[in-house]
Structures are given as C-alpha cells and as structure tokens.
Design an enzyme around this catalytic site. Structure first.
Site, PDB file in Angstrom:
ATOM      1  N   GLN A 180      20.670   6.087  43.815  1.00 20.63           N
ATOM      2  CA  GLN A 180      19.431   6.540  43.268  1.00 20.63           C
ATOM      3  C   GLN A 180      19.535   7.679  42.224  1.00 20.63           C
ATOM      4  OE1 GLN A 180      16.556   4.528  43.696  1.00 20.63           O
ATOM      5  NE2 GLN A 180      15.351   5.993  42.392  1.00 20.63           N
ATOM      6  N   ASP A 197      22.223  -2.197  39.380  1.00 22.66           N
ATOM      7  CA  ASP A 197      21.375  -1.628  38.625  1.00 22.66           C
ATOM      8  C   ASP A 197      21.608  -1.988  37.062  1.00 22.66           C
ATOM      9  OD1 ASP A 197      19.423   0.333  39.525  1.00 22.66           O
ATOM     10  OD2 ASP A 197      20.490   1.619  40.284  1.00 22.66           O
ATOM     11  N   LYS A 210      12.707   0.067  48.170  1.00 23.27           N
ATOM     12  CA  LYS A 210      14.007  -1.081  47.930  1.00 23.27           C
ATOM     13  C   LYS A 210      14.206  -1.531  49.359  1.00 23.27           C
ATOM     14  CE  LYS A 210      15.034   1.251  43.707  1.00 23.27           C
ATOM     15  NZ  LYS A 210      16.034   2.080  42.854  1.00 23.27           N
TER      16      LYS A 210
HETATM   17  N1  GUN Z   1      15.709   6.204  39.397  1.00 22.36           N
HETATM   18  C1  GUN Z   1      14.665   5.747  38.615  1.00 22.36           C
HETATM   19  N2  GUN Z   1      14.713   4.349  38.300  1.00 22.36           N
HETATM   20  C2  GUN Z   1      15.823   3.929  38.864  1.00 22.36           C
HETATM   21  C3  GUN Z   1      16.509   2.715  38.844  1.00 22.36           C
HETATM   22  O1  GUN Z   1      16.196   2.087  38.400  1.00 22.36           O
HETATM   23  N3  GUN Z   1      17.765   2.758  39.566  1.00 22.36           N
HETATM   24  C4  GUN Z   1      18.168   4.041  40.035  1.00 22.36           C
HETATM   25  N4  GUN Z   1      19.414   3.709  40.720  1.00 22.36           N
HETATM   26  N5  GUN Z   1      17.700   5.174  40.162  1.00 22.36           N
HETATM   27  C5  GUN Z   1      16.432   4.886  39.354  1.00 22.36           C
END
Ligand code: GUN
Length: 279
Positions: free
Chosen positions: A96, A119, A52
């Site tokens: 996350q 998100d 990311k």
């Molecule tokens: N963990 C697995 N997928 C995601 C996601 O799309 N966003 C976040 N914040 N954590 C994750």
C-alpha cells in the site's frame, strides 16, 4: 437525459463473476492468495487495506496481512517482498502506498516480481501495457475501461481527452484508450487553453486532483465524463475533480463521486489477483 454510470453496480457484477471463477479454482484445489503489506498507520491507507482484504474474503481469495511499524527499514521491507516473491502459495503482492519517507517507493515497486505485480506499477507491467503485451494493468484505469464497456459506451474512433498525467492513472489510462482505438489527447497543468482541448472530448476522463475544477464550460454537449478524483469538501462530503451538478446538465453520461470509479479499483485488483494464479 443524462445517464448515471453506476460503479457500485458494475463493480458488484464483476465481483460476482470473480466469485464464481474462484469457486471453480477452489474446486480444483487452487486457492488464489494475495499478500497485502501496510507500513505505518496512515488512516486512509488503513481503510483502503481493510476494504481490499474484505473484497478478497467475499470473493474467496485468501489474504495474508503484513502490518509493519512505520520505523520498518527499507531493507527489511525488501527482504519481506523477496520472501513473498519466492513463496509458492502467494500469487499477488500489494504494498500500500504512500510509504514512509525513509523508504524509496520506486525501489519497492521494482522489487515485486512482475508475475505477482497485481497493482501493475512495475516497469515491466507498464512496458507490457505500452507495447500491447499481456500483463497486469493498473487497477483504476482498467476499472474505467470496464465502466465504459459495461455501460455500452463505444470507444473506438472517439475523441478522448485525459486530464492528468500520473503514473498510476493518467498515463496508463491514455494507453488503454489508445488500445481501444480512441483518438487520445493528454492534458496537464502546463497545457495552454485547457478548456479548448477538453471541449473537443467525446469521452473526458479527469484525474487532476483539484476538487470540482471541471465545470460545464469545459465539457462538450453530450460528452461522457469520467471523474477519477476524490476529495472531502468543506462540509466533510466526498466530491470529485468534476463539478457534478454543473456538468451533469451537459453530459450524456457521467460517473458520480462516490459510487463511480472508486469501487471499480478494488474490483479490478480482485480480477488481477485471480489472473495472477495463471502467471
Ligand atoms: N495508494 C493509493 N492508491 C493505491 C493503489 O492503487 N495501490 C497501492 N498499492 N497503493 C495505493
């Protein structure tokens, strides 16, 4: 002839478009900024977070990284989120998941300002999606819509079956397909006669978390099949929820794993970060 839906190529196109848009923002003195919070040292999460941050760098989005000890308390995390909510510099906040067990995920998600919820997990974002208002949409299902549209696949009026009902994928996915005027059916682990329902699908979207579960028997001839699953098999190779070789013989179009839905999630996160500037 089965068409391979190339998520790598489509996500690269989206990232190029965003890069141009961010260059324009920067020329006006606006620098989009994403705060990324990782608690603990889950190796898969560390990889996701790194990817990311790399995507941010490529597009021209500034990223602020908070890598916290697994022993961080819930109130310490909530205090950091509040500081970032108040920061004029930060446009988007991403925590996350999963979080260590002593931290309540739901509380953390609700602490993020809906204006910075890139998100799309906050109840306000989910509510806005459900009633058709502007707001952040969960990245993976938003990515699936882009894959379909940019591959020239018509959605309106089509029978769509979504396998799986998670808050992150299945539920928002079904709402998005409804918004595109598909006829949507959701199926899950308690569905009776799963196969009969999936065989009705013109567009079958699978997010059930079971490696290679969906074989050709579950698919109508000519269906479009989107595989959201990702697993490592016995040979340490990546595979999805769909048995690709078997289903590819029947489908008119299909996403591979890897290189299908996966790359789209980050591209849509980047789009949410750019859009967050205007909130
Ligand atoms: N963990 C697995 N997928 C995601 C996601 O799309 N966003 C976040 N914040 N954590 C994750």
């Amino acid at each position: 002839m089965t068409k391979l839906i190339d998520g790598k190529k489509i996500s690269a196109q989206i990232k190029e478009e965003l890069k141009t848009e961010v260059a324009g923002l920067r020329a006006e003195g606006i620098i989009p900024c994403l705060a990324v919070i990782l608690v603990g040292s889950d190796p898969a999460s560390a990889v996701y977070v790194r990817n990311k941050k790399r995507a941010c760098e490529y597009i021209g989005i500034e990223s602020l990284s908070y890598e916290l000890e697994a022993s961080t308390t819930e109130s310490e995390l909530l205090a950091l989120i509040e500081t970032l909510n108040q920061s004029a510099k930060v446009n988007g906040i991403l925590v996350q998941l999963p979080l260590p067990e002593h931290i309540e995920e739901d509380k953390v998600i609700q602490a993020i300002s809906p204006k910075k919820d890139v998100d799309g997990f906050h109840p306000v974002s989910v509510g806005n999606l459900c009633i058709g208002r502007e707001g952040f949409v969960s990245c993976t299902p938003a990515g699936v819509i882009q894959l379909l549209k940019r591959s020239g696949i018509e959605i309106e009026g089509k029978e769509c079956v979504v396998v799986g009902r998670s808050n992150i994928v299945g539920k928002p996915m079904s709402i998005l397909m409804l918004r595109e005027n598909a006829t949507v059916t959701m199926v899950h682990s308690k569905t009776v006669n799963l196969k009969e329902v999936t065989k009705r699908a013109d567009i079958l979207i699978v997010s059930m978390g079971k490696p290679k579960f969906i074989t050709g028997e579950y698919v109508k001839d000519g269906a479009v099949v989107i595989d959201v699953g990702i697993h490592r098999n016995e040979d340490n190779k990546l595979c999805g929820d769909v048995d690709f070789d078997d289903v590819a013989e029947k489908a008119s179009a299909i996403t591979p794993v890897p290189g299908g839905v996966g790359p789209m999630t980050i591209a849509m996160l980047m789009e949410n970060c750019v859009n967050a500037v205007r909130k």
